[in-house]
Design an enzyme around this catalytic site. Structure first.
Site, short mmCIF file in Angstrom:
data_model
loop_
_atom_site.label_atom_id
_atom_site.label_comp_id
_atom_site.label_asym_id
_atom_site.label_seq_id
_atom_site.Cartn_x
_atom_site.Cartn_y
_atom_site.Cartn_z
N LYS A 64 0.81 -1.23 0.00
CA LYS A 64 0.00 0.00 0.00
C LYS A 64 0.84 1.28 0.00
CE LYS A 64 -4.24 -1.79 0.56
NZ LYS A 64 -5.42 -1.45 -0.26
N SER A 89 -8.97 0.94 8.26
CA SER A 89 -8.56 0.34 9.53
C SER A 89 -7.37 -0.57 9.31
CB SER A 89 -9.71 -0.46 10.11
OG SER A 89 -10.14 -1.41 9.15
N ASN A 91 -4.07 -1.85 6.25
CA ASN A 91 -2.74 -1.56 5.73
C ASN A 91 -2.65 -0.19 5.06
OD1 ASN A 91 -1.53 -3.97 6.55
ND2 ASN A 91 -2.22 -5.07 4.73
N GLN A 94 -1.91 2.68 7.72
CA GLN A 94 -0.51 2.69 8.16
C GLN A 94 0.41 3.19 7.05
OE1 GLN A 94 1.32 -0.48 10.47
NE2 GLN A 94 -0.67 -1.49 10.49
N GLY A 191 -6.98 -2.33 -6.79
CA GLY A 191 -5.94 -1.35 -7.13
C GLY A 191 -4.63 -2.02 -7.52
N LEU A 192 -4.20 -2.99 -6.72
CA LEU A 192 -2.94 -3.67 -7.00
C LEU A 192 -3.03 -4.45 -8.31
CD1 LEU A 192 -0.07 -4.51 -6.04
CD2 LEU A 192 -1.16 -6.42 -4.84
N GLU A 213 -8.88 -14.50 -5.35
CA GLU A 213 -9.59 -14.04 -4.15
C GLU A 213 -10.20 -15.23 -3.44
OE1 GLU A 213 -12.79 -11.30 -5.09
OE2 GLU A 213 -13.57 -12.61 -6.65
#
Lengths: 328, 328
Positions: A64, A89, A91, A94, A191-192, A213
């Site tokens: 991220k 909440s 990754n 942070q 996104g990744l 997934e």
């Protein structure tokens, strides 16, 4: 962040990012994100040689940081001085707090009540201002702060600058293994996967890119196949142990996936937890369940996947110590 | 491997390797050893910022591949065709077998009875010929094979080419963090510490290089302080859980340490096992106890160490699955 309005809510096809966007993100990331190595994994199937891209080794333990840093450094100087806001909440919070500290941008992070104190402390230690609220209103709370204080939002995935930043992981894979034949990437908000597919399809056009997934949170597969966003309920998505893969695609990421991804496959909960142990013992990596999902597909879905030189992206390694002790 | 006779057994000062030896090893290693990243560790003490050099991510799980590959590629073409022999039950055997496969050199590995079958299988999978013998005669067995079949020995540390190969880890640290102030390295036979100290002292002369070993196997510290090789008994050295740190210095490595290392400190068994857990939770790395020893010093010996920007070398990550589950 004028591009934040891109998203096709009016039904128009969203504009896709390009390899040049990824390349210029790579320039900006230097010194903040780690250029992770591509690790040959000797325990892989010799007929499908395996490499691991260990994004778990990024400073905050997940990929991220790439998207967050790119989004911050694309702001105007004035915007950077004023600061940004996000809600998360996990990754992304942070990563944003850390990237904001490194790039000198004030950051407000909206976290729902119930977020583990260690994660709140980590974001605060990086200097972020923490605002707590009820889970159900965290997006609205962040939007209100954005409006009232004039701070751009940095969303976790639904933004071209974030996607381009995440794509730098794919750029590095293409640089380190130009003859790659298959790249397996976890998919949640997408996104990744969108970013990595952009880089791989531009630089290694013969390679396949497949999203993975949990079958308990397989709304990306459903959306990808139908072409229409399919958002499962929070209760449904909440069933998987892979807590980083409980988001849903946006119009923007779905458009990238439809254009550039070859397939999305799913794995079971048992396969995910076994893959965490496998990575610890065979690759000497601590991967969170979400990060181990692509390896679970490599180990258990050979019949559904193209053969050949395979890269699995281990997207993160942040996990409760007790859970990890149980899985190894 | 004519240099194999270097070793000062006649009392002469052994010849030390130079930074040029390390630089030319780095050229040869490309494509076999992984260029491991230097990972900023946010959980370090802010007054002594911490980076980790994760050699546990090398293909066979330890730095040993660097020295083994350099030693193989320095052989003449004729020697390479004929093959090499070594003796080891641990990381060196696996590294040599793998490096031999990659470089196309036949390898004979002498392993003592009692070596875990998984380690034997790993070396055999890389194509090495395995010879088993009693622990007490493994060196003699390897020497006999070397003599009878005309194969050069590739020792685990007591050779300038091996030391120069291990030194490439130090070269990379200097490239990635030229302003490093302290490098902590595990010491056993002393090959890694000798090589890393050579690179760091040449390229970052202001930085300190400190070896770390278990206090239960502190013969390197004793030898370093007295200047005379002090070889503790196998029973004494066998007491530590850090099974990769039970070898002893040679004249050659002792000479490097005396000339280029600033100190050797020791850590307790509890400190070592705690450091394994700390690395899993704070750096998302699986480190074997031997590999966690420098971090144990960083966490518990601040008063004995220079302050400042610190790099700890995590030398390896090969460990029994049950032991790891117990330590995290």
């Amino acid at each position: 962040m004028s591009a934040a309005t891109i998203g096709g809510q009016n039904g128009a096809m969203p504009e896709l990012i390009t390899i040049d966007d990824v390349r210029s993100a790579a320039e900006l990331l230097r010194g903040t994100a780690v250029r992770t190595p591509l690790l040959p994994c000797l325990a892989g199937d010799p007929d499908r040689p395996l490499w691991i891209k260990p994004e778990s080794l990024q400073p905050t333990g997940a990929f991220k940081i790439r998207g967050a840093t790119n989004a911050l450094l694309r702001l105007t100087k004035q915007e950077r001085e004023r600061g940004v806001v996000t809600h998360s909440s996990g990754n992304h919070a942070q990563a944003l707090a850390y990237a904001a500290k490194v790039t000198g941008v004030p950051a407000v992070v909206v976290v729902p009540y119930g977020t583990p104190q260690t994660k709140i402390d980590a974001a605060r230690r990086h200097g972020a201002e923490i605002v707590q609220c009820e889970l159900a209103v965290r997006q609205e709370t962040a939007e209100a702060i954005s409006r009232e204080r004039g701070l751009p939002m940095v969303p976790p995935y639904d933004h071209p600058h974030v996607i381009a930043g995440q794509g730098t992981a794919g750029l590095e894979i293409a640089e380190d293994l130009p003859e790659v034949e298959l790249v397996l990437v976890p998919v949640s908000g997408g996104g990744l996967l969108s970013g990595v597919a952009t880089a791989i399809k531009a630089l290694c056009p013969a390679a396949k890119v497949v999203g993975v997934e949990p079958e308990l949170a397989a709304d990306a597969q459903a959306s990808y196949r139908s072409g229409v966003l399919d958002r499962w309920s929070a209760e449904q998505r909440g069933r998987t142990i892979a807590d980083g893969l409980r988001s849903y695609l946006s119009e923007l990421t779905l458009a990238h996936l439809r254009a550039r991804v070859d397939d999305i496959v799913t794995v079971t909960e048992d396969e995910i937890t076994s893959a965490v142990g496998w990575l610890a013992h065979n690759a000497r990596l601590v991967a969170e369940p979400s990060g181990a999902v692509p390896l679970a597909a490599y180990l258990n879905r050979a019949d559904e996947l193209p053969r050949g030189r395979t890269v699995v992206v281990v997207s993160g390694g942040n996990m409760d110590a007790e859970l990890f002790a149980k899985l190894v």
